[in-house]
Design a protein around this motif. Structure first.
Motif, PDB file in Angstrom:
ATOM      1  N   THR A   1       0.802  -1.218   0.000  1.00  0.00           N
ATOM      2  CA  THR A   1       0.000   0.000   0.000  1.00  0.00           C
ATOM      3  C   THR A   1       0.838   1.271   0.000  1.00  0.00           C
ATOM      4  O   THR A   1       0.310   2.348  -0.283  1.00  0.00           O
ATOM      5  CB  THR A   1      -0.915   0.037   1.237  1.00  0.00           C
ATOM      6  N   ARG A   2       2.117   1.154   0.305  1.00  0.00           N
ATOM      7  CA  ARG A   2       2.933   2.365   0.393  1.00  0.00           C
ATOM      8  C   ARG A   2       4.382   2.013   0.058  1.00  0.00           C
ATOM      9  O   ARG A   2       4.889   0.955   0.433  1.00  0.00           O
ATOM     10  CB  ARG A   2       2.856   2.966   1.801  1.00  0.00           C
ATOM     11  N   LEU A   3       5.039   2.911  -0.662  1.00  0.00           N
ATOM     12  CA  LEU A   3       6.444   2.729  -1.012  1.00  0.00           C
ATOM     13  C   LEU A   3       7.170   4.055  -0.836  1.00  0.00           C
ATOM     14  O   LEU A   3       6.722   5.082  -1.343  1.00  0.00           O
ATOM     15  CB  LEU A   3       6.588   2.238  -2.455  1.00  0.00           C
ATOM     16  N   GLU A   4       8.274   4.009  -0.096  1.00  0.00           N
ATOM     17  CA  GLU A   4       9.076   5.211   0.158  1.00  0.00           C
ATOM     18  C   GLU A   4      10.515   4.971  -0.280  1.00  0.00           C
ATOM     19  O   GLU A   4      10.994   3.834  -0.313  1.00  0.00           O
ATOM     20  CB  GLU A   4       9.068   5.579   1.645  1.00  0.00           C
ATOM     21  N   ARG A   5      11.192   6.046  -0.621  1.00  0.00           N
ATOM     22  CA  ARG A   5      12.629   6.010  -0.907  1.00  0.00           C
ATOM     23  C   ARG A   5      13.281   7.142  -0.150  1.00  0.00           C
ATOM     24  O   ARG A   5      12.947   8.318  -0.349  1.00  0.00           O
ATOM     25  CB  ARG A   5      12.904   6.141  -2.404  1.00  0.00           C
ATOM     26  N   GLU A   6      14.219   6.793   0.727  1.00  0.00           N
ATOM     27  CA  GLU A   6      14.923   7.776   1.545  1.00  0.00           C
ATOM     28  C   GLU A   6      13.937   8.710   2.263  1.00  0.00           C
ATOM     29  O   GLU A   6      14.165   9.921   2.368  1.00  0.00           O
ATOM     30  CB  GLU A   6      15.900   8.591   0.685  1.00  0.00           C
ATOM     31  N   GLY A   7      12.829   8.115   2.751  1.00  0.00           N
ATOM     32  CA  GLY A   7      11.851   8.890   3.498  1.00  0.00           C
ATOM     33  C   GLY A   7      10.865   9.674   2.654  1.00  0.00           C
ATOM     34  O   GLY A   7       9.957  10.309   3.196  1.00  0.00           O
ATOM     35  N   VAL A   8      11.001   9.638   1.334  1.00  0.00           N
ATOM     36  CA  VAL A   8      10.095  10.360   0.443  1.00  0.00           C
ATOM     37  C   VAL A   8       9.084   9.375  -0.122  1.00  0.00           C
ATOM     38  O   VAL A   8       9.457   8.322  -0.658  1.00  0.00           O
ATOM     39  CB  VAL A   8      10.864  11.050  -0.697  1.00  0.00           C
TER      40      VAL A   8
END
Length: 266
Positions: free
Chosen positions: A23-30
């Motif tokens: 449901t959610r994907l982040e990269r380096e907190g973004v």
């Protein structure tokens, strides 16, 4: 759902409920994707104002940023196109962190060889130190060429292992491109984004790409209108007039090779 400028798809709603794998994907907190936030609006290039002014392109070019990451196999693996720390949130709200090292972007600066078919007043193969569309060249007949011309260049890959993915990004093309990699036809791209995964066709070491670009007849019609009738090669009932500005034609770029990495998310 990620669509290019002027892109369209058919959306089919099927009966029943389907639980998403992630449901959610982040990269380096973004946050890259958040399926639980119904109010989320991703930043992007604003659409052009409705309506056209004289001499403006019918469809302005809009950059299409490449994805940073893709979720594979129901969330069990990630395909990272950008290095960094990714955090995947599953449907049960559990999270898993994945560190992707190795993804990178490799420019294809050239030199490029540009070849035209015989019989259209275009020169023998040209060597272009830097990539440019043929409509920007100096020779009038070459600049006005209409048909299919071939751009060729090479790039080098250090290694290609089972977890490596290779994506060829042509940037901007005017108008259609057939991609040939090491002698194998890899794709025909007729609209933005002009990208294609070419992993099955590449190998470690030097690789050769050929981009066969095709444009419509407008530029040649405009050029022929300035020639004596005996030297014209094209005719139409309602041709553009002599001196009509030429349309963009050829491979504009920039052309890059994106190296991705498949990582376990279990």
């Amino acid at each position: 759902m990620d669509l290019p400028a002027a892109g369209a798809v058919f959306v089919i709603f099927r009966p029943g409920n389907r639980v998403p794998d992630a449901t959610r994907l982040e990269r380096e907190g973004v946050t890259l994707v958040d399926a639980r936030d119904a109010t989320r609006v991703d930043p992007g290039v604003p659409p052009p104002t409705q309506g056209l002014k004289p001499n403006e392109p019918v469809q302005p070019w809009v950059e299409n940023p490449a994805p940073a990451c893709e979720v594979l196999e129901g969330g069990r693996r990630l395909l990272a196109w950008e290095p960094g720390r990714y955090t995947l949130t599953r449907n049960d709200r559990s999270t898993v962190a994945v560190v992707a090292s190795g993804p990178r972007t490799v420019p294809v600066p050239g030199p490029w060889t540009l070849s035209f078919p015989a019989g259209w007043d275009a020169p023998a193969p040209l060597t272009l130190p830097t990539l440019q569309p043929w409509s920007a060249l100096t020779d009038p007949a070459t600049r006005a060429f209409a048909g299919t011309a071939t751009y060729a260049a090479t790039f080098t890959l250090e290694t290609v292992d089972p977890d490596t993915r290779v994506l060829l990004d042509l940037g901007r093309v005017a108008v259609i491109a057939e991609v040939v990699v090491n002698g194998h036809s890899a794709a025909t791209l007729w609209g933005a984004p002009y990208r294609k995964e070419i992993t099955p066709y590449v190998s470690a070491g030097m690789n050769r790409i050929e981009i066969k670009v095709t444009n419509p007849w407008f530029n040649r019609l405009a050029y022929d209108a300035s020639l004596p009738e005996g030297k014209r090669k094209t005719w139409a009932i309602n041709s553009p007039k002599a001196g009509t500005p030429l349309e963009l034609a050829g491979l504009v770029g920039p052309v890059v090779v994106r190296i991705g990495r498949v990582c376990s998310a279990e």
